[in-house]
Design a protein around this motif. Sequence first.
Motif, PDB file in Angstrom:
ATOM      1  N   CYS A 109       0.834  -1.196   0.000  1.00 13.90           N
ATOM      2  CA  CYS A 109       0.000   0.000   0.000  1.00 13.90           C
ATOM      3  C   CYS A 109       0.871   1.249   0.000  1.00 13.90           C
ATOM      4  N   TRP A 110       0.420   2.288  -0.705  1.00 12.52           N
ATOM      5  CA  TRP A 110       1.152   3.549  -0.729  1.00 12.52           C
ATOM      6  C   TRP A 110       0.200   4.689  -1.038  1.00 12.52           C
ATOM      7  N   CYS A 111       0.598   5.878  -0.626  1.00 13.01           N
ATOM      8  CA  CYS A 111      -0.174   7.096  -0.872  1.00 13.01           C
ATOM      9  C   CYS A 111       0.607   7.952  -1.857  1.00 13.01           C
ATOM     10  N   PHE A 152      -0.619  12.766  -1.193  1.00  3.19           N
ATOM     11  CA  PHE A 152      -0.991  12.964   0.209  1.00  3.19           C
ATOM     12  C   PHE A 152      -1.939  14.148   0.340  1.00  3.19           C
ATOM     13  N   THR A 199      -4.777   6.938  -2.052  1.00  2.00           N
ATOM     14  CA  THR A 199      -4.112   5.786  -1.449  1.00  2.00           C
ATOM     15  C   THR A 199      -4.528   4.528  -2.198  1.00  2.00           C
ATOM     16  N   CYS A 201      -3.679   0.159  -2.771  1.00  2.00           N
ATOM     17  CA  CYS A 201      -3.008  -1.090  -2.404  1.00  2.00           C
ATOM     18  C   CYS A 201      -2.985  -1.980  -3.650  1.00  2.00           C
ATOM     19  N   LEU A 206      -1.452   6.532   7.442  1.00  2.00           N
ATOM     20  CA  LEU A 206      -1.299   7.184   6.146  1.00  2.00           C
ATOM     21  C   LEU A 206       0.061   7.867   6.019  1.00  2.00           C
ATOM     22  N   VAL A 262       3.391   7.306   2.594  1.00  2.00           N
ATOM     23  CA  VAL A 262       3.459   8.328   1.546  1.00  2.00           C
ATOM     24  C   VAL A 262       4.609   8.002   0.595  1.00  2.00           C
TER      25      VAL A 262
END
Length: 284
Positions: free
Chosen positions: A41-43, A46, A50, A52, A134, A138
Motif C-alpha cells: 500500500c502507498w499514498c 498525500f 491511497t 493497495c 497514512l 506516503v
Amino acid sequence: MAAMLVTVTLLLCVLGGQAVDLLRATVTSGAVPPPVPRVHCWCSSFPNVTLCSWPEPSHLPQTHYIATYSERHEPPITNNCHLIPPSHDSSSSSSSEQLWHCELPNLKLLTDYIINVTAVNSGGSSSYLSSFMLEDIVKPDPPVDVQVSSDSTSNLLVKWSPPSNWTNLHIFPLKYQIMYQQENRGTVSSVKLGPFERTEVELKGLTPGRVYGFQVCAKELLDLGKCSNWSSPGPRPSSAAFNRLHHRGATRLFQFEGPSKCVLPPSSNGGCSERPNISHDSKW
C-alpha cells in the motif's frame, strides 16, 4: 476423495499495539488454494490518493478477492475497497506480473487503519491483514519532464516538474534529489545530490565532452514516507554519436532522444572539475 479442511494461521504483533499482521490460509478441498496476497500500500498524493496492490497468481483456479479497510481504534465499521482488476493487456510481457489494485478514499491523518485482502477460489481461501498509518506510506510518483540545457561549456541547468497527481503542493510541498551518471572512458559512475526545494538546479564545473544522464526523485518536504522511484532516464547516446560530436568541436549542448541524457561540448581549456559545484538547500 473425501473433503479436506486445513487451516493455517500466522499472527505477528508488534509490542505496544502499533502494528498487526495476520496471514491465514484455509483449504476446503483437494484443489490448490490461492497463496496469501502479497499486498503493498502507498499514498501517491498525500492525503487524497491511497492504493493497495497485489500480484494475481498464475496457473491457479479462477480467484476472486474481497478487500476491506477500517479504522483500528473506532467501533468496527468496515469499508469496501474499490477493486480494480488487472488490465490483461495483450501488449504486456507474459512474464510481467498482473496486479490487482484497490482504492482507499478519504483516509484521515494520524489514524491507524487495518487493510484486509482475502483471496478465494475453489481450493479454499487465504487472507492478508495489516495495519498502517497514512503518514507512513506516503510515496509520490516520480517527477516528470526532466529537461537539461546549457549556456556554457561546463554548466548545466536541470529542470523538472512535480508529479501531476500531487495536487496539494501549496499545503504539502515536495523536495527533490538528483542522481546523475557520468561516463568516463567506458566506466559509468553515479552521484546523488540534494535535497532541493526548487524544481531546477544549476550544476557548475562539469567536464566538457563527457556523457551525463540525470534522474530525479521526489519526497514529501517533512520526510513523511519514502522517496519516489527515480524518474525515467532517456536513452544513452551511442559511442559513435558521441565520437562524431566530439570531433566536430561543437559549441553547444547536445541532447539525444531522451531529454535527461546529454554530452557537454568539448572545451579548449580542458580545466573542469570532476564534481559539480552547487549549493545544497538542506541535508537529505
